[in-house]
Design a protein around this motif. Structure first.
Motif, short mmCIF file in Angstrom:
data_model
loop_
_atom_site.label_atom_id
_atom_site.label_comp_id
_atom_site.label_asym_id
_atom_site.label_seq_id
_atom_site.Cartn_x
_atom_site.Cartn_y
_atom_site.Cartn_z
N LEU A 1 51.00 41.87 45.01
CA LEU A 1 50.90 42.97 44.05
C LEU A 1 49.88 42.65 42.97
CD1 LEU A 1 51.78 45.57 42.57
CD2 LEU A 1 53.69 44.25 41.60
N LEU A 2 49.97 41.47 42.39
CA LEU A 2 49.05 41.08 41.33
C LEU A 2 47.61 40.99 41.85
CD1 LEU A 2 51.21 38.36 39.53
CD2 LEU A 2 50.83 40.72 38.82
N ALA A 3 47.47 40.49 43.08
CA ALA A 3 46.13 40.40 43.68
C ALA A 3 45.52 41.78 43.90
CB ALA A 3 46.21 39.64 45.01
N ALA A 4 46.36 42.73 44.32
CA ALA A 4 45.87 44.10 44.52
C ALA A 4 45.48 44.74 43.20
CB ALA A 4 46.94 44.94 45.23
N LEU A 5 46.30 44.54 42.17
CA LEU A 5 46.01 45.10 40.86
C LEU A 5 44.73 44.49 40.28
CD1 LEU A 5 49.59 45.14 39.25
CD2 LEU A 5 48.33 47.07 40.26
N ASP A 6 44.45 43.26 40.67
CA ASP A 6 43.26 42.57 40.16
C ASP A 6 41.97 43.18 40.70
OD1 ASP A 6 42.28 40.65 38.44
OD2 ASP A 6 42.17 39.09 39.96
N THR A 7 42.08 44.00 41.75
CA THR A 7 40.89 44.65 42.32
C THR A 7 40.59 45.97 41.63
OG1 THR A 7 42.16 45.88 44.00
CG2 THR A 7 41.45 43.64 44.58
N LEU A 8 41.45 46.41 40.72
CA LEU A 8 41.25 47.68 40.03
C LEU A 8 40.17 47.54 38.95
CD1 LEU A 8 44.95 48.89 39.63
CD2 LEU A 8 43.24 49.67 41.28
N PRO A 9 39.60 48.65 38.51
CA PRO A 9 38.58 48.59 37.45
C PRO A 9 39.08 47.88 36.20
CG PRO A 9 38.64 50.77 38.44
CD PRO A 9 39.81 50.02 39.00
N GLU A 10 38.14 47.41 35.41
CA GLU A 10 38.46 46.63 34.21
C GLU A 10 39.31 47.44 33.24
OE1 GLU A 10 38.78 43.38 31.91
OE2 GLU A 10 37.82 43.48 33.88
N ASN A 11 40.41 46.80 32.80
CA ASN A 11 41.27 47.38 31.78
C ASN A 11 41.92 46.22 31.04
OD1 ASN A 11 44.36 48.16 31.15
ND2 ASN A 11 43.07 49.95 30.81
N ARG A 12 41.75 46.20 29.73
CA ARG A 12 42.17 45.03 28.94
C ARG A 12 43.67 44.74 29.09
NH1 ARG A 12 43.55 43.98 23.46
NH2 ARG A 12 42.80 41.94 22.76
N LEU A 13 44.50 45.77 28.95
CA LEU A 13 45.95 45.57 29.05
C LEU A 13 46.34 45.05 30.43
CD1 LEU A 13 48.87 45.88 28.04
CD2 LEU A 13 48.78 48.27 28.79
N LEU A 14 45.79 45.67 31.46
CA LEU A 14 46.15 45.27 32.83
C LEU A 14 45.71 43.84 33.11
CD1 LEU A 14 47.46 46.36 35.38
CD2 LEU A 14 45.23 47.21 36.12
N ARG A 15 44.54 43.44 32.60
CA ARG A 15 44.07 42.07 32.83
C ARG A 15 45.00 41.05 32.17
NH1 ARG A 15 42.43 43.61 36.40
NH2 ARG A 15 40.39 44.40 37.00
N ILE A 16 45.45 41.35 30.96
CA ILE A 16 46.37 40.43 30.27
C ILE A 16 47.67 40.28 31.06
CG2 ILE A 16 47.79 40.14 28.19
CD1 ILE A 16 45.56 41.53 26.62
N ILE A 17 48.20 41.39 31.55
CA ILE A 17 49.46 41.38 32.30
C ILE A 17 49.31 40.60 33.60
CG2 ILE A 17 51.10 42.85 33.54
CD1 ILE A 17 50.52 44.98 31.35
N ILE A 18 48.21 40.83 34.31
CA ILE A 18 47.99 40.13 35.59
C ILE A 18 47.88 38.63 35.35
CG2 ILE A 18 46.34 39.78 37.47
CD1 ILE A 18 45.63 42.78 37.18
N LYS A 19 47.07 38.25 34.36
CA LYS A 19 46.86 36.83 34.08
C LYS A 19 48.17 36.15 33.67
CE LYS A 19 44.02 33.69 31.30
NZ LYS A 19 42.94 33.59 30.27
N THR A 20 48.95 36.82 32.83
CA THR A 20 50.22 36.25 32.36
C THR A 20 51.17 35.98 33.51
OG1 THR A 20 50.02 37.40 30.23
CG2 THR A 20 52.21 36.63 30.88
N HIS A 21 51.33 36.94 34.40
CA HIS A 21 52.30 36.78 35.49
C HIS A 21 51.78 35.91 36.61
CE1 HIS A 21 55.44 39.43 33.94
NE2 HIS A 21 54.48 40.22 33.50
N GLN A 22 50.47 35.82 36.79
CA GLN A 22 49.94 34.88 37.77
C GLN A 22 50.21 33.43 37.35
OE1 GLN A 22 45.83 36.17 38.04
NE2 GLN A 22 46.18 37.20 40.00
N GLN A 23 50.22 33.19 36.04
CA GLN A 23 50.52 31.85 35.54
C GLN A 23 52.00 31.50 35.70
OE1 GLN A 23 49.12 32.15 31.51
NE2 GLN A 23 46.99 31.67 32.04
#
Length: 405
Positions: free
Chosen positions: A381-403
């Motif tokens: 799920l996180l990998a798929a979301l990471d392919t979406l266009p740049e969005n500051r909030l979404l990037r923070i959420i993806i990075k946090t949960h990947q860690q």
């Protein structure tokens, strides 16, 4: 009693009395301490085909003509009466699934559609709860379930706004039905990648928003109240409508014009109390019609979904509210819209509607993951979301949960 003896007795009655008597005999065959034998099941199916739906003649030959419209209404009345007087949920669901569980013809589906539609009109809890179990056992995304739901939408959610109070009350009287109904409804709209924007009817959107907004646990009702099924049957897992509603709310900014399709909502007016004025016991609050756009309705629904995701947290056992794969299904739709924007020379970071969409995805994913109600492959799920266009909030959420993973 042999099948021939049973049929001989039932042939003494004309329709619809034979159908009424048949339901009693079917209950005797199928309901008991142990699961019915294959022979009992075969006898019950033969009785249903000949004496309930009149699909075969006394020799077992398929009838070319089905029951008449009048007989359909008589049969529906017989089934409604049986379900309303049956005090045991397991017995009720056993008979209902026997009647409609193995639908092979459009004739039975037609009877079921009329039955379900009438139950919605009359707020018949006993019938609607049985229909809710049927949706779950058939699979809310199955072709049969979608046909049934489309028929209900056609009868109650196009143009007709006079019955909204009745529709909104169903969330209280038949929450399991409503939950499975919404799950099926979300499969019908906003899933086309061919550029077709199939949107839910305005009235349907408003009622669903009211349902979910008024009760955060509604979407979990089918899971919180397991169906009472016949002995030996295989229960199908209840799927909540949350992932489907996340789809709707996230894609709404891309699909809905902000001023499109005005929807009237009643909002109470706050009355200013004058100095030294006493409360009057007969005073009634005035109200005025505030007009909400569809975009505003989706915003309200999005807030309701976030509250529902919080309520979807389980204190015991694995999460069951949202399938990670269902959320992943959002990405092709957003990527397709982003591709169209790029073709028009629009910078994705500057497109407010796309950024609103990505914000809503990020908010929903964050609340769902933070409350531990997502099951399945979260890494995918996180990998798929990471392919979406740049969005500051979404990037923070993806990075946090990947860690965290």
């Amino acid at each position: 009693m042999s099948l021939s003896d049973l049929k001989h007795q039932l042939r003494k009655y004309d329709f619809p009395i034979c159908a009424k008597e048949a339901l009693i005999r079917i209950e005797q065959l199928l309901v008991g301490r142990a699961a019915p034998s294959n022979k009992q099941l075969d006898i019950a199916m033969d009785v249903i085909a000949e004496f309930v739906f009149c699909e075969v003649d006394r020799r077992g030959n398929r009838r070319s003509a089905g029951i008449t419209p009048l007989q359909e209404l008589q049969l529906i009345d017989v089934i409604c009466e049986y379900l309303s007087t049956c005090g045991n949920d397991t017995t009720k669901n056993t008979i209902f699934l026997s009647l409609f569980g193995g639908i092979e013809s459009q004739r039975r589906l037609k009877v079921l559609s009329i039955l379900a539609s009438m139950a919605v009109s009359a707020s018949s809890t006993s019938v609607l709860l049985a229909v809710g179990v049927w949706l779950q056992q058939m699979g809310c995304s199955s072709a049969l379930s979608l046909q049934l739901v489309e028929n209900i939408i056609r009868d109650h959610f196009y143009l007709n706004t006079s019955n909204q109070n009745t529709l909104k009350s169903l969330a209280i009287t038949a929450p399991q039905f409503v939950s499975n109904f919404i799950t099926a409804v979300t499969e019908l709209y906003m899933h086309d990648l061919q550029g077709t924007k199939k949107l839910p009817p305005r009235n349907l959107l408003e009622v669903i928003t009211s349902w979910v907004f008024s009760n955060p646990t509604l979407c979990m009702s089918a899971q919180l109240n397991p169906a009472a099924l016949p002995s030996g049957s295989i229960p199908m897992a209840a799927v909540t409508p949350l992932a489907g509603l996340v789809h709707w709310c996230a894609l709404a900014p891309l699909y809905i014009d902000e001023d499109q399709e005005m929807v009237e909502m009643i909002v109470p007016v706050k009355r200013i109390k004058l100095e030294n004025e006493r409360d009057h016991p007969t005073f009634k609050t005035n109200a005025f019609n505030k007009v909400l756009t569809e975009a505003e309705l989706y915003t309200k629904l999005h807030l309701a979904v976030l509250h529902s995701l919080r309520a979807g947290r389980r204190t015991h056992g694995p999460p069951t509210a949202v399938n990670a794969q269902h959320l992943t299904g959002l990405t092709p739709h957003v990527q397709a819209c982003a591709h169209q924007l790029l073709k028009r020379g629009i910078k994705l970071q500057n497109d407010r509607r796309l950024q609103d969409c990505l914000d809503r995805i990020g908010q929903a994913v964050q609340v769902a993951l933070a409350n531990g109600c997502v099951y399945g492959n979260i890494s995918n799920l996180l990998a798929a979301l990471d392919t979406l266009p740049e969005n500051r909030l979404l990037r923070i959420i993806i990075k946090t949960h990947q860690q965290i993973i």
